[in-house]
Design a protein around this motif. Structure first.
Motif, short mmCIF file in Angstrom:
data_model
loop_
_atom_site.label_atom_id
_atom_site.label_comp_id
_atom_site.label_asym_id
_atom_site.label_seq_id
_atom_site.Cartn_x
_atom_site.Cartn_y
_atom_site.Cartn_z
N ASN A 124 0.82 -1.22 0.00
CA ASN A 124 0.00 0.00 0.00
C ASN A 124 0.85 1.27 0.00
O ASN A 124 0.37 2.35 0.34
N ARG A 125 2.09 1.13 -0.39
CA ARG A 125 3.00 2.27 -0.37
C ARG A 125 2.60 3.37 -1.34
O ARG A 125 2.90 4.55 -1.14
N THR A 126 1.92 3.01 -2.40
CA THR A 126 1.53 4.02 -3.41
C THR A 126 0.65 5.11 -2.81
O THR A 126 0.69 6.26 -3.26
N LEU A 127 -0.13 4.77 -1.80
CA LEU A 127 -0.99 5.78 -1.15
C LEU A 127 -0.12 6.84 -0.46
O LEU A 127 -0.47 8.03 -0.47
N LEU A 128 1.01 6.41 0.09
CA LEU A 128 1.93 7.36 0.73
C LEU A 128 2.63 8.21 -0.32
O LEU A 128 2.85 9.41 -0.12
N GLU A 129 3.01 7.57 -1.44
CA GLU A 129 3.72 8.29 -2.50
C GLU A 129 2.87 9.42 -3.07
O GLU A 129 3.37 10.52 -3.35
#
Length: 746
Positions: free
Chosen positions: A558-563
């Motif tokens: 779910n790192r894309t949400l942080l990016e």
């Protein structure tokens, strides 16, 4: 009559440390008062009596000559006990001294010593009607006698007036009205027989808290009648300053043996329960039956006296250490009635107690039993986080973590592993994920508040299982915190699906609390759901390798949400609050109210290691460079304001003291010059001091609670820690003087 007054020095709830000043002499409170009149003491061998220096003695007299030899016998028959006469307490040495012999008091029966009169409750009568109407009329007549006769003759004298506890509702309004009408002659009140039967807990508390609300706060409170050392802590917790030890003398003569948490008849004991010299004298005589010899009575009394003094020494020490509430919780376990009384206090009168408890402290908070859930330090923390603290910005993701035994949490091995795992999974986007810790009984602790008292100071017995109260209270606190995130401020019907994700890395009771919070949030946001990284099939705790690998995998997925939320340009990143600024903002909001943190962090704040390890220094920037705002103390996690820091909060309208003069002489604000103050402040809080025109004078520390300051007749409001120097009117500034000098040269 010498000047007599009572001054509150330190406050913790209703419990207070004070000083009674009588002319050039002064006596510390809390304390014991003890009868030193000849009639009582000569019943036992005076050569064996030990009276500690710290006890305040009082002598029995009759200033209105109601009970003297001229009184008809039929009047005296209704007042046979000497204790019913008017009491006068006299002198003692300083508090908590070494026991010394009372022989000198037998040679000189206190006839020439100055005193403060205590006007007794019992008034002689011959009427056989003992019903309510007569009792009310008798009280009215007694108080009228004081007002019209005694006070008119002793215009400069102040008295302590005794009132007997009555359950009937007619008495209390009469007493309150009379006290306020004659307040110039009242130094204090003595309430008798409140603790005689704790089954009347509701009525007892109604009396105490109604009086606390309706009469001046700077009166001396004395507890009289039947009370034993095991209840002294509870009495002082309810705001009594002195305890009359007279009934202990009477019970000792009958053979009552008092232990630290119990009382028993001497005939029921097989051996003494302590090893003091007096109990050593009793040991060869045990078991004791039949009539008590004078020597036995003397030994019992002296043991009981040492037990009373020992209890007060313990109370004094725990109050000094700020752990008095912990001691009280341990004491009430020896008495179900005392436990019920404390529970009623916490449930029905929490606001009265909690508002008088300091927010700034460093003592350990031991939460052992169910009564710890509602102790003032815990309740104040939960309420301040709920009402004053908000997330620093909109986060795309938050993680809910369990607490740890070591505090602050970030220094524990488990939380260091949590943070390493999160950093590995998120990389440079680590700051886009907000960390929240849940625990019982403090509820929700954002990472930026982990050092704040009592979040870093509490301790609980850990069993792995949570009771229903813990699950519900922690779940409610978590739900309220999550709803503060900007993503949840949007109406649910317009909210995008999972615009913010909340991951719960929890198991056991923590997970149950999280699930309860989820049900509460779904009432307003039906699409909401936690993402749990630990299920029933996962082996190991939250900090085990297996569960941490699951957490890391989920965060990477779910790192894309942080990016997406991460600022792309350096200019955008510069507008974000730094880690220090987030801590500063949250702590200022917690300590000085919502919005205070923005007044500091919006100027660009930095925290620098101080000269000493006890604190860090906080600065803000302006055109002239760095300016000191205050010190962040590592042991409390809270601030002490510098003059500039207090001035920056001038328009915040919280934690202020306003005087009714243009300038302050000296460095102490006293009640007569007080115009107004923030009624939401707590004792020992930093306060901004302003003059009658709203101009800044400096920063100080509040002496006691605003409620008690406002209701007091006199006394200290706050002590200035730093006072701003003001130029005298008519004094030219340095720039103007220089300009005149230049013009003169021309």
């Amino acid at each position: 009559m010498k000047k007599t007054r009572f001054e509150i020095k330190k406050q913790m709830g209703l419990t207070r440390k004070g000083r009674i000043t009588f002319g050039e002499k002064s006596f510390s409170t809390p304390n014991l008062i003890f009868p030193t009149n000849q009639n009582l003491i000569n019943k036992i061998d005076p050569s064996t009596i030990l009276l500690p220096d710290n006890i305040i003695g009082y002598h029995i007299e009759d200033p209105l000559h109601i009970l003297d030899e001229t009184t008809p016998k039929n009047l005296k028959s209704d007042c046979v006990l000497i204790a019913h006469q008017t009491d006068l307490f006299t002198t003692s040495n300083d508090i908590f001294g070494i026991p010394k012999s009372l022989n000198a008091l037998f040679e000189d029966p206190l006839q020439e010593l100055e005193h403060i009169p205590i006007l007794s409750e019992i008034y002689p009568n011959t009427n056989t009607n003992r019903y309510l109407n007569y009792e009310v009329k008798s009280l009215e007549h007694r108080l009228k006698l004081y007002s019209e006769v005694l006070f008119s003759k002793a215009k400069d004298q102040k008295f302590i007036v005794e009132f007997n506890f009555k359950q009937e509702k007619e008495f209390l309004p009469l007493i309150i009205e009379w006290i306020n009408e004659n307040i110039t002659h009242i130094l204090g009140i003595q309430l008798s027989n409140l603790f005689k039967n704790l089954m009347n807990a509701t009525d007892i508390l109604h009396w105490i808290f109604t009086l606390k609300q309706k009469i001046p706060s700077d009166l001396i409170w004395i507890l009289g009648g039947q009370i034993f050392p095991q209840d002294y802590a509870l009495a002082l917790y309810l705001g009594f300053d002195l305890i009359d030890a007279r009934t202990i003398f009477q019970w000792s003569m009958k053979g009552m043996y008092i232990g630290s948490n119990s009382r028993q008849w001497i005939r029921e004991l097989q051996h003494p329960l302590c090893s003091c010299n007096f109990c050593s004298n009793l040991y060869p005589l045990m078991p004791i039956h039949g009539e008590l010899a004078i020597e036995t009575q003397s030994n019992i009394f002296n043991h009981n006296l040492l037990e009373m003094v020992g209890e007060f020494r313990r109370i004094h020490q725990y109050f000094t250490d700020a752990t008095f509430r912990t001691y009280l919780e341990a004491k009430i376990h020896s008495s179900p009635l005392a436990g019920s009384l404390l529970k009623l206090i916490d449930v029905n009168y929490a606001a009265e107690i909690n508002s008088r408890y300091p927010l700034i402290n460093t003592h350990p908070v031991m939460c052992i039993g169910a009564e710890s859930y509602t102790r003032p330090e815990i309740s104040n923390f939960i309420n301040r986080v709920k009402k004053e603290v908000t997330p620093s910005r909109a986060y795309p993701m938050a993680i809910v973590l369990p607490c740890s035994a070591k505090k602050p949490y970030s220094q524990s091995k488990s939380h260091q592993r949590f943070q390493k795992t999160i950093k590995r999974a998120t990389g440079k986007y680590y700051t886009e994920l907000h960390q929240v810790i849940i625990t019982s009984p403090t509820g929700v602790i954002p990472r930026e508040l982990e050092r704040v008292f009592p979040a870093a100071h509490y301790d609980i017995p850990v069993t792995g299982s949570w009771d229903e109260t813990e699950v519900r209270s922690t779940g409610e606190a978590l739900a309220l915190w999550i709803l503060k995130y900007p993503a949840f401020q949007i109406p649910s019907e317009t909210q995008q699906d999972e615009s913010m994700k909340i991951v719960a890395h929890l198991s056991g009771g923590y997970k149950l609390a999280c699930q309860y919070a989820e049900t509460l949030i779904k009432k307003t946001h039906p699409k909401f759901a936690f993402h749990y990284t630990i299920d029933g099939n996962t082996h190991g705790g939250a900090s085990s390798d297996s569960t941490l690998s699951i957490l890391q995998e989920w965060l990477q997925k779910n790192r894309t949400l942080l990016e997406k939320n991460y600022p792309q340009s350096k200019a955008e990143r510069m507008t974000r609050l730094t880690e220090d600024e987030i801590i500063i903002r949250a702590t200022f909001d917690y300590q000085f109210g919502k919005g205070a943190g923005d007044l500091i962090s919006d100027r660009g704040a930095v925290m620098i290691k101080g000269r000493w390890p006890q604190f860090n220094e906080v600065y803000v920037y302006d055109g002239a460079g760095k300016l000191l705002v205050g010190r962040y103390y590592m042991d409390s996690g809270l601030f002490k304001l510098a003059p500039l820091g207090a001035e920056l909060l001038l328009d915040h309208n919280r934690n202020f003291v306003k005087i009714n003069e243009e300038d302050l002489r000296g460095t102490t604000v006293f009640k007569p010059i007080l115009a107004s103050l923030d009624e939401t402040a707590h004792p020992d809080d930093d306060v901004v001091v302003i003059d009658k025109n709203g101009e800044y004078l400096g920063v100080g520390e509040l002496n006691s609670s605003p409620q008690d300051i406002l209701s007091a007749l006199h006394g200290k409001v706050c002590k200035m820690r730093k006072k701003i120097k003001r130029k005298k009117k008519g004094t030219p500034s340095a720039d103007l003087a220089l300009l005149k000098e230049i013009e003169g040269d021309d």
